[in-house]
Design a protein around this motif. Structure first.
Motif, mmCIF file in Angstrom:
data_model
loop_
_atom_site.group_PDB
_atom_site.id
_atom_site.type_symbol
_atom_site.label_atom_id
_atom_site.label_comp_id
_atom_site.label_asym_id
_atom_site.label_seq_id
_atom_site.Cartn_x
_atom_site.Cartn_y
_atom_site.Cartn_z
ATOM 1 N N ASP A 65 15.113 10.140 -3.453
ATOM 2 C CA ASP A 65 15.459 8.756 -3.121
ATOM 3 C C ASP A 65 14.261 7.825 -3.341
ATOM 4 O O ASP A 65 13.206 7.999 -2.730
ATOM 5 C CB ASP A 65 15.926 8.691 -1.667
ATOM 6 N N MET A 66 14.418 6.836 -4.218
ATOM 7 C CA MET A 66 13.324 5.930 -4.555
ATOM 8 C C MET A 66 12.891 5.087 -3.351
ATOM 9 O O MET A 66 11.703 4.819 -3.171
ATOM 10 C CB MET A 66 13.742 5.015 -5.715
ATOM 11 N N TYR A 67 13.834 4.675 -2.505
ATOM 12 C CA TYR A 67 13.484 3.881 -1.323
ATOM 13 C C TYR A 67 12.559 4.680 -0.405
ATOM 14 O O TYR A 67 11.543 4.165 0.063
ATOM 15 C CB TYR A 67 14.751 3.458 -0.576
ATOM 16 N N SER A 68 12.905 5.941 -0.164
ATOM 17 C CA SER A 68 12.066 6.787 0.700
ATOM 18 C C SER A 68 10.703 7.024 0.075
ATOM 19 O O SER A 68 9.687 7.049 0.769
ATOM 20 C CB SER A 68 12.756 8.130 0.949
ATOM 21 N N ARG A 69 10.675 7.185 -1.238
ATOM 22 C CA ARG A 69 9.390 7.347 -1.932
ATOM 23 C C ARG A 69 8.518 6.117 -1.741
ATOM 24 O O ARG A 69 7.313 6.229 -1.509
ATOM 25 C CB ARG A 69 9.600 7.595 -3.418
ATOM 26 N N ASN A 70 9.111 4.929 -1.854
ATOM 27 C CA ASN A 70 8.341 3.699 -1.663
ATOM 28 C C ASN A 70 7.793 3.602 -0.248
ATOM 29 O O ASN A 70 6.665 3.147 -0.044
ATOM 30 C CB ASN A 70 9.186 2.472 -1.989
ATOM 31 N N LEU A 71 8.582 4.024 0.737
ATOM 32 C CA LEU A 71 8.088 4.014 2.120
ATOM 33 C C LEU A 71 6.894 4.953 2.275
ATOM 34 O O LEU A 71 5.892 4.613 2.903
ATOM 35 C CB LEU A 71 9.206 4.417 3.085
ATOM 36 N N ILE A 72 6.997 6.141 1.672
ATOM 37 C CA ILE A 72 5.896 7.100 1.759
ATOM 38 C C ILE A 72 4.667 6.564 1.037
ATOM 39 O O ILE A 72 3.539 6.683 1.524
ATOM 40 C CB ILE A 72 6.324 8.470 1.200
ATOM 41 N N LEU A 73 4.875 5.928 -0.125
ATOM 42 C CA LEU A 73 3.741 5.343 -0.848
ATOM 43 C C LEU A 73 3.074 4.247 -0.025
ATOM 44 O O LEU A 73 1.844 4.130 -0.016
ATOM 45 C CB LEU A 73 4.191 4.802 -2.205
ATOM 46 N N ASN A 74 3.861 3.445 0.679
ATOM 47 C CA ASN A 74 3.281 2.421 1.551
ATOM 48 C C ASN A 74 2.480 3.061 2.678
ATOM 49 O O ASN A 74 1.401 2.573 3.035
ATOM 50 C CB ASN A 74 4.365 1.515 2.125
ATOM 51 N N GLN A 75 3.004 4.156 3.234
ATOM 52 C CA GLN A 75 2.261 4.858 4.278
ATOM 53 C C GLN A 75 0.956 5.423 3.733
ATOM 54 O O GLN A 75 -0.082 5.353 4.387
ATOM 55 C CB GLN A 75 3.117 5.976 4.869
ATOM 56 N N LEU A 76 1.010 5.973 2.526
ATOM 57 C CA LEU A 76 -0.213 6.493 1.903
ATOM 58 C C LEU A 76 -1.233 5.382 1.675
ATOM 59 O O LEU A 76 -2.436 5.581 1.882
ATOM 60 C CB LEU A 76 0.114 7.187 0.585
ATOM 61 N N THR A 77 -0.762 4.216 1.255
ATOM 62 C CA THR A 77 -1.655 3.081 1.046
ATOM 63 C C THR A 77 -2.318 2.682 2.356
ATOM 64 O O THR A 77 -3.526 2.436 2.401
ATOM 65 C CB THR A 77 -0.879 1.893 0.455
ATOM 66 N N TYR A 78 -1.543 2.645 3.432
ATOM 67 C CA TYR A 78 -2.091 2.311 4.747
ATOM 68 C C TYR A 78 -3.128 3.349 5.173
ATOM 69 O O TYR A 78 -4.216 3.005 5.646
ATOM 70 C CB TYR A 78 -0.973 2.222 5.784
ATOM 71 N N LYS A 79 -2.796 4.627 4.986
ATOM 72 C CA LYS A 79 -3.717 5.690 5.396
ATOM 73 C C LYS A 79 -4.997 5.652 4.573
ATOM 74 O O LYS A 79 -6.086 5.893 5.086
ATOM 75 C CB LYS A 79 -3.029 7.048 5.287
ATOM 76 N N LEU A 80 -4.863 5.362 3.288
ATOM 77 C CA LEU A 80 -6.043 5.258 2.429
ATOM 78 C C LEU A 80 -6.930 4.106 2.891
ATOM 79 O O LEU A 80 -8.158 4.234 2.950
ATOM 80 C CB LEU A 80 -5.626 5.067 0.976
ATOM 81 N N SER A 81 -6.318 2.985 3.249
ATOM 82 C CA SER A 81 -7.078 1.850 3.760
ATOM 83 C C SER A 81 -7.794 2.223 5.063
ATOM 84 O O SER A 81 -8.952 1.859 5.280
ATOM 85 C CB SER A 81 -6.141 0.662 3.977
ATOM 86 N N SER A 82 -7.102 2.968 5.912
ATOM 87 C CA SER A 82 -7.712 3.410 7.167
ATOM 88 C C SER A 82 -8.871 4.367 6.906
ATOM 89 O O SER A 82 -9.897 4.304 7.575
ATOM 90 C CB SER A 82 -6.667 4.081 8.059
#
Length: 164
Positions: free
Chosen positions: A29-46
């Motif tokens: 599911d592309m929507y779920s992938r985008n959510l996970i990518l956003n979480q990864l971006t947040y974690k990388l920033s942290s």
């Protein structure tokens, strides 16, 4: 003690990010992938924040700061991060108002003179966040709610500049 806590937080972020990456391979599911990518971006920033914190601690010797040679300041005088714009796209306030995340349009917001895409950012679900609707200029609101937290903007994708 402080370094042990930082190391523990870094380890938790890395473990979580490894899990998220493996999850990306199994979710169709592309929507779920985008959510996970956003979480990864947040974690990388942290992680970047924690790394900077560790480095600032390591540059202190017996309570005195050790000068760093050849260090450049990447924070502009506005207090917001520098944005490297790949394209020269500009928006007026009237044009920005069309990007509400509704009717198939992406969700954009402006902070300072930078326009950011918040379409897939989890805190801007449905084009709203804390009572604010995408398509607006929220410099003052951002300053009031997120003073000293300009790194939040690093999680967003800059798409252009706001012009008068």
């Amino acid at each position: 003690m402080k370094n042990a806590l930082l190391q523990q937080q870094i380890h938790q972020f890395l473990t979580s990010m490894q899990y998220d990456i493996q999850l990306l391979y199994s979710i169709p599911d592309m929507y779920s992938r985008n959510l996970i990518l956003n979480q990864l971006t947040y974690k990388l920033s942290s992680l970047q924040f924690l790394y900077n914190l560790v480095m600032s601690n390591s540059q202190t010797v017996y309570g005195a700061a050790v000068p760093i040679q050849n260090q450049t300041n990447d924070i502009p005088t506005t207090g917001y991060p520098l944005v490297n714009m790949q394209n020269g796209r500009t928006f007026t306030k009237e044009q920005l108002a069309n990007y509400t995340g509704r009717n198939g349009m992406p969700a954009y917001v402006a902070v300072g003179d930078v326009v950011y895409d918040v379409t897939n950012h989890r805190v801007w679900a449905a084009g709203t966040h804390a009572g604010l609707q995408a398509g607006g200029v929220y410099t003052n609101e951002f300053s009031r709610c997120h003073a000293g937290e300009e790194m939040i903007l690093n999680q967003l994708i800059p798409v252009g500049r706001l012009v008068d």
